[in-house]
Write an enzyme that holds these catalytic residues in place. Structure first.
Site, short mmCIF file in Angstrom:
data_model
loop_
_atom_site.label_atom_id
_atom_site.label_comp_id
_atom_site.label_asym_id
_atom_site.label_seq_id
_atom_site.Cartn_x
_atom_site.Cartn_y
_atom_site.Cartn_z
N ASP A 1 10.19 -35.24 -23.77
CA ASP A 1 9.02 -36.14 -23.77
C ASP A 1 7.77 -35.41 -23.28
O ASP A 1 6.65 -35.72 -23.71
CB ASP A 1 9.27 -37.36 -22.88
N LYS B 1 20.28 -41.81 -20.18
CA LYS B 1 19.51 -40.59 -19.91
C LYS B 1 19.74 -39.99 -18.52
O LYS B 1 19.73 -38.78 -18.36
CB LYS B 1 18.01 -40.86 -20.09
#
Ligand code: ATR
Length: 280
Positions: A106, A71
């Site tokens: 998220d 990520k």
């Protein structure tokens, strides 16, 4: 998928190849929206990641989700938006004007799930977030963006809470782990962003009975589906938002960016993923 394939396809890039619910979610939306498209898991080791991402379209993909351990590098190899920069990690990639862009979904996953499970939750003044890892960073950013006045951040290792609070500025207040109980009576929202309560981990020992009657409890853990923390909160009549809801809501934006239609988180989709989770 190969470059010759005409069907629009996205993938999840991770290492090692892990069982993920993302294909189930995206295949459900492709099917129900009658879109011809694909979504696969691509196991790419760290040494191959840059090549794969920088030539994503050559590999046959219009975009991708990115998971552990890639990520941070996904952020560095693309043009990140403010959310990916704030979290320091990108989990969704897509092309815009020929350039590879990234975001972190998220944040909206957490916030949109709260909106769905506890409408009006944002009338609060104080939120209490437990945990100071990457997940907590997304939660805190979302709460600040939504205008929550005070975010109290408690972590077992206090220095991590302090360091994270310092990055966010005056509305985030670091708290020692043994200071949690004293804050509960004014916490309109309690968020577990630690790994406590996860299958194989100890439960999170927090007395939800100390929360105000309008309090909302969110847990990012989704295995088990209902953590001991959420069960206790539900038993007290508090509104709850679970980790599976966040997982489903965070998938929406990627699908929309890759396939051009905004999908819905339906009870049918939730039941499908729940069944898959309980199988494991
Ligand atoms: P993520 O990126 O998913 O947030 P992480 O960075 O590993 O994962 O963070 C895990 C969080 O769970 C941390 O806040 C961790 O606390 P420490 O910073 O003190 O390690 C918290 N955590 C894990 N086990 C814990 C335990 N037994 N008691 C309290 N907190 C715990």
């Amino acid at each position: 998928m190969t470059a010759e394939t005409k069907v629009r396809a996205a993938c999840l890039i991770g290492w090692p190849a892990a069982h993920s619910r993302s294909p189930l979610i995206h295949h459900y939306w492709l099917r129900t929206l009658e879109i011809e498209g694909g979504y696969s898991i691509e196991a790419i080791p760290p040494e191959g990641f840059a090549e794969f991402v920088l030539h994503l379209s050559t590999h046959g993909f219009v975009g991708a989700n990115v998971t552990i351990p890639h990520k941070e590098r996904a952020l560095a190899l693309s043009i990140p938006d403010g959310r990916a920069r704030a979290v320091g990690a990108a989990n969704t990639l897509w092309y815009e004007g020929g350039e590879l862009r990234s975001t972190n979904t998220d944040i909206e996953g957490f916030i949109n799930n709260l909106d769905a499970c506890a409408p009006g939750w944002d009338g609060i003044e104080d939120a209490l977030v437990l945990g100071a890892g990457g997940a907590s960073r997304a939660v805190i950013f979302g709460l600040i963006e939504r205008g929550i006045k005070r975010v109290h951040l408690a972590n077992r290792t206090f220095d991590r809470a302090r360091a994270l609070a310092d990055q966010f500025g005056a509305s985030v207040h670091p708290v020692a782990w043994d200071g949690i109980a004293a804050l509960l009576p004014r916490a309109g929202l309690l968020v577990n962003a630690t790994s406590l309560g996860m299958h194989g981990q100890p439960a999170l020992e927090v007395d939800t009975g100390l929360l105000p009657p309008h309090g909302v409890v969110a847990d990012l853990v989704y295995v088990p589906l209902e953590t001991p923390l959420l069960s206790a909160a539900r038993a007290r009549g508090l509104k709850i938002a679970d980790g599976l809801g966040m997982l489903l809501h965070q998938a929406v934006r990627g699908f929309e960016l890759w396939f051009g239609q905004r999908p819905e988180v339906t009870p049918e989709l939730r039941a499908l993923v729940e069944a898959d989770l309980t199988e494991v």
